[in-house]
Motif scaffolding. Structure first.
Motif: not given
Lengths: 453, 453
Positions: A381, A385, B234, A369-371, A383, A401, A373-375, A354-355, B87-88, A388, A377-378, B162
């Motif tokens: 779930a 970092q 990000p 991949w930062g985007r 876990f 991570g 990861a940020a999704a 959905n991001s 954010n994780v 990952v 992270g929020r 990032i």
């Protein structure tokens, strides 16, 4: 811009787990489709025995070339199940279907007996109050009269503009024409008649052999049609699927199988995170491939095979819907594994899918991949970092991570593929979920930002 | 396309509650800002007594004209509080700040003593592991040496790309320059130095009189700067705010006040539903406006007034962030009232504000309440569709869950306003929430879909 990331050549870990300098292996691929199922070329909603279908121009739309009424009719009353939108603003046809089926309720699978499904496009009959419910009941009565069955055996669906009253005149001419022209070859026209902003009709069918599951000599078919793109544009679109099978099953057993198939397919599609007022999925079972045979019972190999076929058909249509998302240039498959539990896996995959930032990055062919990861992270779930791993298009881009250098030219080449796989392992457990979506393009904004008139 | 909707003239109910034919009154407006607060023209993060600020080009960015290091420094150690991203994938500076402050933890307000806040733009120092934490600690040490305070009294923040390691060399030259040039007039440069994809610096300040709240002769100021647009991109952006006040308050009392203000402001902004790895909001209180006076205690009129000022400053900056969302042409204020409880109000407002279909409709100047209704309906909030009222730009467009005819020309005129209010009453209770966002334009896709290099 990023000296680590700009480093080309074979990917190697950078501070991530594993031996530095050793090539990073991609995350494993998803499971393939079962071998026991065979696709039916050109098959659709009338591929199963005992069903006919038609698509006609009834007049809900001005363009006389555009089909706007679909009918699926069975030779005999069928076991039927349905799942409907959970949206509080559910449309009149959804409310009227729930009156006819047992065990209904928001989100719960409903079941009963049905002979026909009638669908119009152009007008959604949503946010229309009691007058809308009366129109939906009339739509069923007109169809019942033409088919020659009780109105209680006709299921209805509408898709199109919200807040407008459904005209009944088009049904009075269109339904008899559809009944008269319905045929085993009519699935393609029916699939066209339910389209709104869809750019392609969506239908498919699979068969499986009864010999090795206790039905010697029989060959069973599951076929379907669906519409949906831009999930869901309330004034123009919705998700509707009609699935048929000639396997013998009791309605009460169909319902949970349909719920499971829908959860693993249509409910895993997200184009813009909206859920329609009209979403409906119907399943009719005629039993015509094995007349007189006992129903397939849950827990038997036959039922398991049928469930596989149902899943396969629904997943195929769900992926087609995501790929046909408004303005889409790429189908995106987001898989999250290593989640602590299934709810975490779903939430994480859905949040990535959905991001808008992830979706615009794919549109821009950017393995960002930062985007992702940020999704993750929020998403809520659980876990850490540093556990990952993320692959984009099969290229490892994040381990532990941290950034993994990768070949940017190779990434750009892989972005030429019509399907972009984003896979993340959260390292927190063994649960897994897959969600399909599409990229976010300039055309999405144009399609949805254009003034309606 | 819609004969009901196309009907122009004075709006009247169509099957909705109330007397048919009677004009439909708009939903009531939101509460105004308190009279006791006065805006400080041109005020920012150094408007409060006891603070100086600077913005310099340190070299994180190539363009020598672009400021990329901001410093806020107090004359004396201050009571400090901070809230950080949940954010994780939280960034190294967030982790390092948490080491310095008490009662920290994901989402909980932290507090302690601080003398300075240093912020760089260009590199986010996120997804950089232990090396990133060492860089964040070095950033604080370099600043502490230049200011002449312990490193434990320096809070740090970074925003930018990032997965890239933070260079320390720019701090070695930039921080001493910032300390040397910091002044009461330096707030504007500091606000510029923290910008990334922001198109405008964001700062503001308000004052209030101490006379009527138990501090005769004193005048207190709350000032702030913030950055943030495209919440949150990000690899380029994040939300960072630095708030200062010259009111005397204990750090432990600052923390809940900051949490409340952030929840009512920054946490109500959503541009694209993403939450950054680096989001940070700092609050420092010098007490310099009333030297020797006792701290303002929770429960007193003075503390209540300070909290109002804090809310006002944070809401002003939050609205500025939403209005400066990437590619934004309109600020959208979504207010949901009549919800069963505050969680429902928040969920409903946020779901509407996050809906790409609602955001593209606003971009297209389309008062498309069906998209608002569909978002409300899938938000999880408890209500009945027949109880819903919706206004767009003060025009009643839905009553009792049904279409209300409205003047389309008047709607188009109102869409010329820079702010678009969408207000819904769920008719299910008395809880209310407001969320700010912006529309979704072609430029959003261009900004976020462009390949990074």
């Amino acid at each position: 811009m990023d000296n680590e990331k700009a480093a080309a050549g074979v990917a190697s870990t950078a501070g991530a787990p594993g031996t530095p300098g050793e090539p990073v292996r991609p995350l494993p691929p998803a499971a393939p489709a079962p071998d026991a199922l065979a696709a039916v070329p050109g098959g659709g909603v009338a591929a199963a025995l005992g069903f006919r279908a038609a698509g006609v121009h009834a007049g809900f739309r001005d363009d006389p070339e555009r089909l706007d009424l679909a009918l699926v009719v069975a030779d005999e009353p069928c076991a039927a199940a349905a799942v409907f939108t959970r949206n509080v603003f559910c449309a009149a046809p959804v409310q009227v279907n729930r009156e006819k089926l047992d065990e209904g309720g928001p989100g719960a699978p409903s079941y009963g007996t049905a002979r026909a499904v009638v669908v119009n496009s152009g007008v959604a009959n949503a946010a229309t109050g009691e007058r809308g419910r009366e129109a939906a009941r009339a739509m069923a009565s007109i169809t019942a009269d033409a088919v020659g069955c009780p109105a209680s055996e006709v299921l209805v669906a509408s898709t199109g503009v919200i807040g407008v009253h459904l005209p009944l005149e088009p049904f009075r001419t269109g339904v008899p024409e559809a009944v008269a022209t319905a045929s085993r070859a009519g699935g393609a026209a029916a699939a066209r008649a339910i389209m709104t902003t869809d750019t392609r009709p969506k239908e498919c069918a699979v068969t499986f052999d009864g010999d090795d599951v206790g039905y010697p000599g029989a060959r069973f078919t599951v076929g379907a049609m669906a519409k949906g793109s831009g999930m869901i544009m309330p004034d123009m679109a919705t998700m509707i699927a009609v699935v048929t099978t000639d396997a013998p099953v009791l309605a009460a057993d169909l319902a949970p199988a349909l719920r499971a198939a829908a959860d693993a397919s249509f409910n895993r599609v997200t184009v813009d995170s909206d859920t329609s007022t009209n979403d409906s999925c119907f399943l009719l079972a005629s039993g015509a491939a094995a007349p007189g045979a006992p129903p397939m019972a849950p827990g038997t190999p036959a039922f398991a095979r049928l469930a596989q076929a149902l899943d396969q058909v629904c997943v195929t249509l769900a992926r087609a819907m995501a790929a046909d998302g408004e303005g889409a240039t790429r189908l995106i498959t987001v898989t999250v594994r290593g989640a602590a539990d299934p709810a975490d896996a779903q939430a994480a995959a859905r949040t990535v899918a959905n991001s808008p930032l992830v979706k615009t990055a794919v549109y821009g062919h950017d393995a960002n991949w930062g985007r992702v990861a940020a999704a993750l992270g929020r998403s809520g779930a659980a876990f850490r970092q540093e556990d990952v791993a993320i692959d984009i298009l099969g290229l490892p881009v994040c381990r532990g991570g941290l950034t993994v250098p990768f070949d940017e030219d190779e990434a750009l080449r892989r972005f030429e593929s019509p399907e972009v796989a984003i896979t993340a392992d959260l390292g927190a457990g063994s649960a897994e979920a897959t969600v399909w979506t599409c990229d976010f393009s300039h055309d999405y904004v144009s399609i949805n930002g254009d003034y309606r008139s």
